[in-house]
Design a protein around this motif. Structure first.
Motif: not given
Ligand SMILES: O=C(O)CCC(=O)C(=O)O
Length: 758
Positions: A630, A690, A722, A718, A724, A709, A619, A627, A632, A711, A621, A720
């Motif tokens: 939401h 963070m 992430t 920035r 999974r 959560h 992601l 964000i 996950d 952010v 920004y 991120a």
């Protein structure tokens, strides 16, 4: 029973699978921290379809009028006003009816065709003539209009005020008897106040438009300040008309079959085009444009003998007092009552009044941003732009390219990023630290963390009653803080761990500094994607930029995706660091949870063998991106999600989902009366900072069911990353399964990036 825990010292890395030493922490009471979601302002929205999907990361501005946030005029523009849109002229009365603006042919400013709108316009105006010109500025999407022009940033409602003064106005799709849409004059009602009649499926008025609405006040202010106003209309779903002024604002009785006395009081206004010497593109070809304006024409103004209020004579029936509270209102000179049920026709004098020119009228087309002194992610670059070729309003879709959304145009320009200065990042961190420290002091939050490390106000805020367990682990390269999240009954359902990297860790070869410096300048595919009502004029792009690697991650937004074997090395380096963080977080989490009384722990909290990540969502920004809340929690996802933060700092916050049965005291405000089905939101129970190089790990499937959560970056650049695990066996088709296995396989050459926490 929860065991008492002793402090841990720096550089103590406990042996594998042994229950690590941890530091106990005191917890402060619920802080009154700032809310980031702004409230609705009560401006009544024009009717529009509801988004067909509910998504967390859609641009929040789409569902709240940006005008509700404190607005400062940008680009030093004179506030203006916009009028709208496809259905506006359907029922226009009087001499305007045959000359209402419709479809366009060719613009003087451009050889590029404006595409045919794909909405309902044509079925509403099939009988109308083509306009004589083309708008200089137009948009197929409301978001495009709002992002590209400074004078209309209202995602909801028809009015865009700047500092409480009407600046832009979208002509309501619904019309009232007596409305006029002419070359230089528009007469319309203040928006809102209509309800859909289920039987006739038309919008009807049931209530007066109150005097103190934001709209009425904003138009009054615009009229008093003699501000230039700005309407817009077809041929595109949104098309800018020109600068207009509000010359008159009055209250009029309007027939209402739903109201008890058969009418409602509605605020009406007359707009006059600011520059009377230029052609009005929306007038049909062949229709004679008005001759030179006669500035001497004036409709008489008379004072009421009862209430002493002055009223302009604006209707052919004759002068009457229009003061709603005067006993003599709506009574003609001879004592006859005005027939308010018949449409009142405006006098020629009222329609032909013209105001002297205001002098120079600003350009409708905002200038392209001069980005030579900018780094590329500041708001001036992040905003949309009006295409210099075709006048299309564009959103900033791609990370480092400006592309016109009009597929017939093809205008494109590189918007290469410049390295984001380290000093600016330091400054962002300093501002964030100071802000957090103030909040920390005010709320007496987490002081033991500050005391313990003497160097780092991590200022995690959390609610002691909700999150009673946490500990700190010092890895040397990182300090980790692990929080155990409970469900509404208090059972631990998983952990959230934040790994704070040291400066030395960040500076290592292949470390976060190097990853950031490489990724910020690359085009690795980041773009914004539709998150709501894709393809329609209400389409909403996400508030951040995405690119997926590895197995395809299917969530509400369709994100473009590449296999790991096509990913840049930096993505695979990040992946290895995230695998390390995951393994550590799970080991410590399991150790703590395993030591707890089984009755206080949910079964799924203890994680057994788990798969390594096979997906990484990047992601990006820019300034003010974020964000929204939401989870996950998609079915195919494994129980662990981990992210590496690069660049500007951010605040990550968790709150229970609205349906959860957490204590009422944790709720924000009271149950919304208007919509009893809508659940009240909870306060955040955990807020974590963070910073560049930090990693977070959420471990436990139930966390995603119970909590959501958000952010919010605290700076202008920035990323991120992430990771999974997406379980191919849970995918719907064989094709998807095979694709996930192929794309999610980490190529052998990436093994060299394996990370050991050094
Ligand atoms: O760290 C971030 O920016 C957000 C990550 C996140 O919430 C997600 O990808 O689900």
């Amino acid at each position: 029973m929860h065991q008492a825990l002793g402090p841990v010292h720096r550089h103590s890395i406990p042996g594998r699978h042994a229950y690590p030493e941890v530091s106990s922490q005191r917890f402060a009471p619920l802080p009154s921290y700032p809310e980031y979601a702004s409230a609705s302002n009560g401006v009544v929205a024009i009717p529009r379809p509801k988004p067909s999907i509910q998504l967390a990361d859609i641009d929040p501005a789409l569902y709240q009028n940006e005008a509700t946030d404190p607005v400062t005029p940008r680009h030093g523009h004179t506030p203006q006003l916009v009028l709208r849109s496809a259905t506006a002229t359907a029922n226009l009365v009087s001499d305007a009816a045959s000359s209402s603006p419709v479809i366009t042919e060719e613009s003087e400013s451009s050889q590029v065709e404006i595409p045919e709108p794909n909405d309902d316009k044509e079925s509403i105006h099939p009988y109308k003539e083509l306009p004589s010109g083309k708008p200089l500025v137009w948009s197929a999407k409301r978001q495009g209009l709002c992002e590209a022009v400074p004078y209309y940033r209202s995602y909801k409602g028809s009015l865009y005020p700047i500092e409480k003064v009407a600046a832009g106005y979208l002509i309501d799709a619904e019309t009232d008897p007596g409305d006029v849409f002419d070359a230089q004059i528009i007469i319309s009602s203040v928006g809102g106040g209509r309800t859909r009649d289920r039987e006739t499926n038309t919008m009807v008025r049931l209530e007066d438009i109150p005097d103190d609405t934001l709209q009425v006040q904003a138009f009054k202010a615009a009229m008093e300040l003699n501000r230039l106003l700005y309407p817009c209309r077809p041929p595109a779903p949104y098309a800018v008309l020109d600068y207009f002024r509000v010359t008159d604002l009055w209250k009029q009785k309007m027939v209402s079959t739903g109201a008890t006395n058969g009418y409602v009081w509605v605020w009406r206004m007359r707009f006059e085009k600011a520059n009377l010497s230029t052609p009005s593109w929306w007038m049909p070809a062949g229709k004679e444009m008005p001759a030179t304006a006669d500035l001497t024409i004036r409709a008489p103004v008379k004072e009421c003998a009862f209430c002493r209020q002055a009223t302009k004579e604006m209707f052919e029936v004759g002068w009457f007092c229009m003061n709603q509270h005067c006993p003599n209102n709506y009574t003609l000179a001879g004592g006859t009552e005005v027939d308010w049920q018949a449409p009142l026709k405006h006098t020629e004098a009222f329609l032909n009044e013209r105001t002297p020119s205001p002098g120079s009228v600003p350009s409708l087309v905002p200038e392209m941003v001069d980005d030579t002194t900018l780094h590329g992610t500041e708001m001036a670059c992040r905003r949309g732009f009006v295409c210099p070729l075709c006048g299309c309003c564009n959103r900033r879709i791609f990370w480092n390219r400006l592309v016109c959304e009009n597929s017939d145009c093809g205008w494109e320009r590189l918007a290469a990023m410049k390295p984001y200065p380290s000093e600016t990042l330091d400054q962002e961190n300093q501002v964030f630290d100071e802000r957090t420290l103030r909040t920390t002091n005010r709320n007496d939050v987490n002081l033991d963390v500050v005391d313990f490390y003497h160097q780092d106000i991590h200022a995690t805020m959390h609610i002691k009653q909700i999150i009673p367990h946490s500990h700190s682990i010092d890895f040397g390269s990182h300090i980790a803080r692990q929080y155990f999240l409970p469900d509404a009954e208090g059972k631990i359902i998983g952990s959230f761990t934040i790994f704070s990297a040291t400066k030395e860790t960040n500076a290592q070869p292949g470390g976060p500094d190097e990853l950031f410096r490489n990724l910020e300048l690359q085009d690795f595919g980041l773009r914004r994607n539709p998150a709501a009502v894709a393809g329609t004029k209400y389409e909403g792009l996400t508030r951040h930029f995405q690119m997926n690697f590895g197995a395809r991650y299917k969530f509400g937004v369709t994100v473009q995706s590449k296999g790991f074997n096509e990913a840049p090395a930096q993505i695979l380096m990040a992946l290895q660091r995230l695998i390390w963080a995951k393994n550590q977080a799970v080991m410590y989490s399991n150790a703590f949870i395993g030591s707890q009384d089984a009755a206080t722990v949910s079964q799924s909290a203890l994680l057994g063998d788990h798969q390594d990540f096979n997906e990484l969502l990047a992601l990006g920004y820019m300034e003010e991106d974020r964000i929204r809340y939401h989870d996950d929690g998609e079915d195919e996802l494994g129980p662990i999600v981990s992210a590496l933060a690069l660049g500007s700092p951010c605040l990550m916050s968790f709150r229970p989902k609205a349906k959860q049965q957490f204590p009422e005291s944790l709720k924000k405000g009271s149950q919304p009366k208007k919509d009893p089905k809508k659940k009240c939101e909870f306060h955040d129970v955990l807020q974590v900072r963070m910073k560049h190089g930090d990693m977070m790990v959420m471990a436990g499937t139930e966390i995603q069911k119970v909590y959501e959560h958000t952010v919010i970056p605290q700076g202008n650049r920035r990323f991120a990353l992430t990771a999974r695990y997406i379980d191919p066996t849970k995918m719907a088709s064989q094709e998807d399964r095979e694709d996930a296995i192929t794309k999610g396989a980490v190529p052998d050459w990436a093994r060299q990036f394996e990370y050991q926490g050094n």
